[in-house]
Scaffold this motif. Structure first.
Motif, PDB file in Angstrom:
ATOM      1  N   ASP A   1     -46.372 -33.309  71.548  1.00 16.02           N
ATOM      2  CA  ASP A   1     -46.061 -34.223  72.643  1.00 16.02           C
ATOM      3  C   ASP A   1     -47.204 -34.244  73.661  1.00 16.02           C
ATOM      4  OD1 ASP A   1     -45.815 -32.070  74.419  1.00 16.02           O
ATOM      5  OD2 ASP A   1     -43.631 -32.019  74.312  1.00 16.02           O
ATOM      6  N   PRO A   2     -47.141 -35.119  74.666  1.00 20.23           N
ATOM      7  CA  PRO A   2     -48.244 -35.233  75.627  1.00 20.23           C
ATOM      8  C   PRO A   2     -48.530 -33.963  76.433  1.00 20.23           C
ATOM      9  CG  PRO A   2     -46.915 -37.222  75.680  1.00 20.23           C
ATOM     10  CD  PRO A   2     -46.183 -36.239  74.820  1.00 20.23           C
ATOM     11  N   MET A   3     -47.547 -33.071  76.566  1.00 17.26           N
ATOM     12  CA  MET A   3     -47.802 -31.805  77.257  1.00 17.26           C
ATOM     13  C   MET A   3     -48.511 -30.800  76.378  1.00 17.26           C
ATOM     14  SD  MET A   3     -44.687 -30.717  79.789  1.00 17.26           S
ATOM     15  CE  MET A   3     -45.661 -29.344  80.442  1.00 17.26           C
ATOM     16  N   GLY A   4     -48.403 -30.976  75.054  1.00 15.00           N
ATOM     17  CA  GLY A   4     -48.997 -30.035  74.125  1.00 15.00           C
ATOM     18  C   GLY A   4     -48.002 -29.200  73.356  1.00 15.00           C
ATOM     19  N   ASN A   5     -46.700 -29.373  73.609  1.00 12.64           N
ATOM     20  CA  ASN A   5     -45.695 -28.701  72.797  1.00 12.64           C
ATOM     21  C   ASN A   5     -45.792 -29.178  71.349  1.00 12.64           C
ATOM     22  OD1 ASN A   5     -44.144 -27.384  75.047  1.00 12.64           O
ATOM     23  ND2 ASN A   5     -43.741 -29.516  75.618  1.00 12.64           N
ATOM     24  N   VAL A   6     -45.654 -28.253  70.409  1.00 11.54           N
ATOM     25  CA  VAL A   6     -45.660 -28.600  68.991  1.00 11.54           C
ATOM     26  C   VAL A   6     -44.250 -28.399  68.441  1.00 11.54           C
ATOM     27  CG1 VAL A   6     -46.627 -28.127  66.710  1.00 11.54           C
ATOM     28  CG2 VAL A   6     -48.048 -27.853  68.740  1.00 11.54           C
ATOM     29  N   VAL A   7     -43.750 -29.400  67.724  1.00 13.50           N
ATOM     30  CA  VAL A   7     -42.419 -29.319  67.131  1.00 13.50           C
ATOM     31  C   VAL A   7     -42.540 -29.516  65.624  1.00 13.50           C
ATOM     32  CG1 VAL A   7     -40.075 -30.247  67.078  1.00 13.50           C
ATOM     33  CG2 VAL A   7     -41.368 -30.235  69.222  1.00 13.50           C
ATOM     34  N   GLY A   8     -42.147 -28.480  64.881  1.00 14.50           N
ATOM     35  CA  GLY A   8     -42.065 -28.571  63.430  1.00 14.50           C
ATOM     36  C   GLY A   8     -40.600 -28.646  63.040  1.00 14.50           C
ATOM     37  N   THR A   9     -40.198 -29.717  62.370  1.00 14.22           N
ATOM     38  CA  THR A   9     -38.791 -29.967  62.069  1.00 14.22           C
ATOM     39  C   THR A   9     -38.501 -29.775  60.588  1.00 14.22           C
ATOM     40  OG1 THR A   9     -38.592 -31.544  63.895  1.00 14.22           O
ATOM     41  CG2 THR A   9     -36.936 -31.683  62.146  1.00 14.22           C
ATOM     42  N   ILE A  10     -37.457 -29.000  60.310  1.00 15.58           N
ATOM     43  CA  ILE A  10     -36.919 -28.866  58.954  1.00 15.58           C
ATOM     44  C   ILE A  10     -35.583 -29.583  58.936  1.00 15.58           C
ATOM     45  CG2 ILE A  10     -36.078 -27.277  57.186  1.00 15.58           C
ATOM     46  CD1 ILE A  10     -38.069 -25.223  58.152  1.00 15.58           C
ATOM     47  N   GLU A  11     -35.488 -30.612  58.143  1.00 19.45           N
ATOM     48  CA  GLU A  11     -34.297 -31.447  58.120  1.00 19.45           C
ATOM     49  C   GLU A  11     -33.148 -30.740  57.404  1.00 19.45           C
ATOM     50  OE1 GLU A  11     -33.963 -34.212  59.677  1.00 19.45           O
ATOM     51  OE2 GLU A  11     -36.051 -34.686  60.200  1.00 19.45           O
ATOM     52  N   GLY A  12     -31.954 -30.846  58.010  1.00 18.28           N
ATOM     53  CA  GLY A  12     -30.762 -30.302  57.397  1.00 18.28           C
ATOM     54  C   GLY A  12     -29.928 -31.382  56.759  1.00 18.28           C
ATOM     55  N   SER A  13     -28.849 -30.974  56.119  1.00 17.67           N
ATOM     56  CA  SER A  13     -27.992 -31.928  55.420  1.00 17.67           C
ATOM     57  C   SER A  13     -26.988 -32.599  56.340  1.00 17.67           C
ATOM     58  CB  SER A  13     -27.251 -31.218  54.279  1.00 17.67           C
ATOM     59  OG  SER A  13     -26.534 -30.091  54.773  1.00 17.67           O
ATOM     60  N   GLY A  14     -26.797 -32.047  57.561  1.00 21.21           N
ATOM     61  CA  GLY A  14     -25.831 -32.610  58.499  1.00 21.21           C
ATOM     62  C   GLY A  14     -26.497 -33.205  59.715  1.00 21.21           C
ATOM     63  N   ASP A  15     -25.661 -33.635  60.669  1.00 24.29           N
ATOM     64  CA  ASP A  15     -26.167 -34.276  61.885  1.00 24.29           C
ATOM     65  C   ASP A  15     -26.447 -33.289  63.015  1.00 24.29           C
ATOM     66  OD1 ASP A  15     -25.948 -36.767  60.686  1.00 24.29           O
ATOM     67  OD2 ASP A  15     -23.876 -37.034  61.359  1.00 24.29           O
ATOM     68  N   TYR A  16     -25.978 -32.059  62.900  1.00 27.80           N
ATOM     69  CA  TYR A  16     -26.127 -31.062  63.964  1.00 27.80           C
ATOM     70  C   TYR A  16     -27.586 -30.624  64.045  1.00 27.80           C
ATOM     71  CZ  TYR A  16     -24.418 -27.210  66.937  1.00 27.80           C
ATOM     72  OH  TYR A  16     -24.158 -26.345  67.974  1.00 27.80           O
ATOM     73  N   GLU A  17     -28.085 -30.446  65.289  1.00 26.67           N
ATOM     74  CA  GLU A  17     -29.491 -30.099  65.476  1.00 26.67           C
ATOM     75  C   GLU A  17     -29.640 -28.866  66.365  1.00 26.67           C
ATOM     76  OE1 GLU A  17     -32.022 -33.357  66.501  1.00 26.67           O
ATOM     77  OE2 GLU A  17     -30.866 -34.795  65.324  1.00 26.67           O
ATOM     78  N   VAL A  18     -30.534 -27.981  65.953  1.00 27.44           N
ATOM     79  CA  VAL A  18     -30.803 -26.732  66.667  1.00 27.44           C
ATOM     80  C   VAL A  18     -32.275 -26.687  67.043  1.00 27.44           C
ATOM     81  CG1 VAL A  18     -30.754 -24.206  66.563  1.00 27.44           C
ATOM     82  CG2 VAL A  18     -28.997 -25.548  65.357  1.00 27.44           C
ATOM     83  N   ALA A  19     -32.569 -26.256  68.261  1.00 27.65           N
ATOM     84  CA  ALA A  19     -33.955 -26.042  68.686  1.00 27.65           C
ATOM     85  C   ALA A  19     -34.219 -24.548  68.820  1.00 27.65           C
ATOM     86  CB  ALA A  19     -34.229 -26.733  70.016  1.00 27.65           C
ATOM     87  N   ILE A  20     -35.342 -24.118  68.274  1.00 29.96           N
ATOM     88  CA  ILE A  20     -35.823 -22.746  68.433  1.00 29.96           C
ATOM     89  C   ILE A  20     -37.139 -22.829  69.193  1.00 29.96           C
ATOM     90  CG2 ILE A  20     -36.464 -20.605  67.277  1.00 29.96           C
ATOM     91  CD1 ILE A  20     -33.582 -21.486  66.752  1.00 29.96           C
ATOM     92  N   ALA A  21     -37.300 -22.012  70.223  1.00 31.62           N
ATOM     93  CA  ALA A  21     -38.495 -22.133  71.065  1.00 31.62           C
ATOM     94  C   ALA A  21     -39.175 -20.782  71.269  1.00 31.62           C
ATOM     95  CB  ALA A  21     -38.127 -22.730  72.422  1.00 31.62           C
ATOM     96  N   ALA A  22     -40.496 -20.802  71.221  1.00 33.73           N
ATOM     97  CA  ALA A  22     -41.324 -19.656  71.605  1.00 33.73           C
ATOM     98  C   ALA A  22     -42.593 -20.218  72.224  1.00 33.73           C
ATOM     99  CB  ALA A  22     -41.659 -18.781  70.395  1.00 33.73           C
ATOM    100  N   HIS A  23     -43.073 -19.600  73.288  1.00 34.24           N
ATOM    101  CA  HIS A  23     -44.215 -20.215  73.981  1.00 34.24           C
ATOM    102  C   HIS A  23     -45.563 -19.715  73.462  1.00 34.24           C
ATOM    103  CE1 HIS A  23     -45.263 -16.933  76.928  1.00 34.24           C
ATOM    104  NE2 HIS A  23     -43.979 -16.653  76.894  1.00 34.24           N
TER     105      HIS A  23
END
Length: 346
Positions: free
Chosen positions: A42-64
């Protein structure tokens, strides 16, 4: 050590002060290759790597990604560098340390000078304003090669010391490492997982609220180091917070967040079911990315897993290898068992 020590060493020895996490960001993107279904920055520099699941529920895991460091604010007529802090420093740990000065064109090694004891005034206090970086170069050359706004990080290697790993920037690269390792282990999850490598946490949790708004997860879990005061200087066990070698720490609170009860209880249940060593964390002060997800863009259930760490915000931060392994195991198990059907409501 039952993990990739070479990757942990590379992550910790790579420099990336708040707002300038470029080199670490490149490593994160490299490690996401072939692991994440998609990766974006994103424009701030955060990197997001997404692993798609089989459902609609979404979880975020964060480490700086960021480490505490400095920015050059002045070059003296004599060729010494004066600095401003990027993050929280105890000035006493800076005496007689090596640093790396990062200019747009090159990295320069410098030293923070210390007045010899022979001529020291015992009453004199040392402050950040007293720090002068010596590059060992003529003043004219320093003025040509270094400018106001150039960055400074501590220079230190990461090594094994007995059962421990010690070095700079384990806050929070050891948790960044744990997050990447868990992502590599996660196979065909029921829920979509966004692994977020955040920026500028050391300046007051700045990157996490931004990425939380963009990702807008149903559940968020942050990873960070926590205090391990199990050292001779601390006499009362109640002040230890955590102890090295006792397992991953499941956060109950810090000064920025009270984690969601049903989230931390499920973490504890997973740890007990899987036989993963763990301890409970009540941290009197200190903020983490957890708070950046809890009430940004609407209220969210949150949890946090911490790696017990001695000597925080120094160049000799130390973690126990078993606690690192337990953190990876617990995070992986928590994600593997997340179906999106757990009730985290209050």
């Amino acid at each position: 050590m039952d993990f990739d020590f070479d990757l942990l060493r590379e992550l910790t020895e790579t420099s990336g002060v708040p707002g300038y996490e470029d080199r670490v960001r490149n490593l994160v993107r490299r490690e996401f290759e072939g692991v994440a279904d998609s990766v974006h920055t994103d424009p701030m520099g955060n990197v997001v790597g997404t692993i798609e699941g089989s459902g609609d529920y979404e979880v975020a895991i964060a480490a700086h990604m960021d480490e505490i460091g400095f920015m050059v604010k002045h070059v003296t007529d004599e060729g010494f560098l004066e600095i401003d802090t990027l993050g929280g420093w105890d000035p006493d740990v800076l005496r007689a340390q090596r640093v790396t000065v990062h200019t747009p064109d090159e990295d320069l090694t410098g030293v923070i000078g210390s007045i010899p004891t022979h001529v020291q005034d015992d009453e004199e206090e040392f402050d950040i304003d007293d720090v002068a970086i010596d590059l060992g170069l003529p003043a004219e050359e320093v003025e040509e090669r270094v400018s106001v706004g150039d960055l400074v990080s501590m220079e230190q290697t990461t090594v094994r010391v007995g059962d421990n790993v010690t070095g700079k920037a384990l806050d929070d690269r050891v948790c960044l490492f744990a997050m990447l390792e868990a992502a590599k282990r996660l196979d065909d999850p029921d829920v979509t997982v966004h692994f977020c490598a955040t920026v500028q946490e050391e300046l007051g949790v700045r990157g996490a609220p931004a990425v939380s708004t963009d990702v807008d997860p149903d559940l968020a879990v942050a990873l960070d180091v926590t205090v391990a005061n199990d050292i001779p200087a601390v006499r009362k066990e109640s002040e230890y917070v955590t102890e090295l070698g006792e397992g991953a720490a499941i956060k109950l609170k810090d000064s920025s967040v009270v984690t969601t009860p049903k989230v931390h209880r499920r973490m504890r249940s997973v740890a007990e079911d899987r036989g993963i060593d763990h301890q409970m964390e009540v941290l009197p002060s200190g903020a983490t990315d957890t708070s950046g997800f809890q009430n940004t863009h609407g209220a969210k259930p949150v949890g946090a897993i911490s790696v017990p760490t001695r000597y925080l915000h120094t160049v000799t931060e130390s973690v126990h290898h078993a606690d690192v392994e337990a953190t990876i195991d617990l995070l992986t198990a928590f994600l593997e068992t997340e179906t999106g059907d757990h009730d985290y409501s209050l």
